[in-house]
Design an enzyme around this catalytic site. Structure first.
Site, short mmCIF file in Angstrom:
data_model
loop_
_atom_site.label_atom_id
_atom_site.label_comp_id
_atom_site.label_asym_id
_atom_site.label_seq_id
_atom_site.Cartn_x
_atom_site.Cartn_y
_atom_site.Cartn_z
CG HIS A 256 -3.04 -3.09 4.28
ND1 HIS A 256 -1.94 -2.55 4.89
CD2 HIS A 256 -3.64 -2.07 3.64
CE1 HIS A 256 -1.88 -1.25 4.65
NE2 HIS A 256 -2.91 -0.93 3.89
CB CYS B 3 -1.00 -0.06 1.15
SG CYS B 3 -2.44 0.96 0.83
CD GLU C 6 -0.19 -5.55 6.20
OE1 GLU C 6 -0.11 -6.25 5.17
OE2 GLU C 6 -0.44 -4.33 6.16
N1 GLN Z 1 -3.51 6.40 0.75
C1 GLN Z 1 -2.31 6.16 1.46
C2 GLN Z 1 -1.12 6.92 0.88
O1 GLN Z 1 -1.23 7.59 -0.08
C3 GLN Z 1 -1.97 4.67 1.51
C4 GLN Z 1 -2.98 3.92 2.32
C5 GLN Z 1 -2.46 2.69 2.97
O2 GLN Z 1 -1.24 2.44 3.07
N2 GLN Z 1 -3.36 1.88 3.47
O3 GLN Z 1 -0.05 6.83 1.41
#
Ligand code: GLN
Length: 199
Positions: free
Chosen positions: A173, A79, A175
């Site tokens: 994610h 992410c 995890e």
């Molecule tokens: N939207 C977040 C970002 O731009 C990422 C979201 C996440 O890691 N769950 O960093």
């Protein structure tokens, strides 16, 4: 082999440490440059990429991490961690920078706000069973460079997992879903790479 480092400046680093523990693989928190010494790979957690960008500069971690990625250290971003590995971003803030290394364009917040978060299962190349995945203000991969392989996509074709050499990046994610298989895949990448940081 050394432990796997988990960048522990912001975000859900505790869940990554717990997942590695569940796999009985040694893990260390990375909060300062000397923590990089001796690691065999690095996980960059989800959280907020603009904050991870700022904190990694304040704690003098951005440059050594970039150097280790360039040297071929295995690295796994989830992410916000995927965002930190992308060479190019869509919808970045004006001053936002990444570590880079992954020849992709990543679009931040591709599914809208927190309210549009969702869980699903994904077919993942190289992993036998379907993978449980939580998407939380997740990014997607818009464009792949020639050496980047897509490992998982949503039913509409949006790419949510990629690999290029020793760099693994996923939009979601595992995890937070008690899903260990992608971490097990990364542990195998680290074993094969047999890299030890001498940063
Ligand atoms: N939207 C977040 C970002 O731009 C990422 C979201 C996440 O890691 N769950 O960093």
């Amino acid at each position: 082999m050394g432990p796997i480092g988990v960048l522990s400046l912001q975000g859900d680093f505790r869940e990554h440490l717990a997942t590695l523990e569940a796999l009985s693989f040694a893990a260390v928190k990375v909060r300062k440059p000397s923590d990089l010494e001796g690691i065999s790979g690095l996980i960059i957690p989800g959280g907020e990429s603009t904050v991870i960008d700022k904190l990694s500069k304040i704690y003098n971690l951005a440059e050594p991490i970039k150097e280790l990625i360039a040297k071929g250290m295995p690295v796994f971003g989830t992410c916000a961690g995927l965002i930190m590995l992308a060479n190019k971003l869509e919808d970045a803030t004006p001053t936002q920078e990444t570590f880079g290394g992954l020849d992709v364009v990543v679009q931040r917040n591709a599914f809208g706000s927190q309210a549009n978060s969702f869980e699903t299962t994904l077919v993942f190349t190289g992993i036998a069973e379907p993978v449980s995945a939580a998407f939380i203000r997740a990014p997607i991969v818009l464009n792949l460079g020639p050496n980047v392989e897509a490992l998982a996509s949503l039913p509409n074709g949006e790419i949510v997992a990629v690999r290029s050499g020793n760099i693994l990046g996923i939009s979601f994610h595992p995890e937070v879903c008690d899903e260990n298989a992608v971490h097990a895949y990364f542990v195998e990448m680290c074993k094969t790479a047999n890299f030890t940081s001498t940063n």
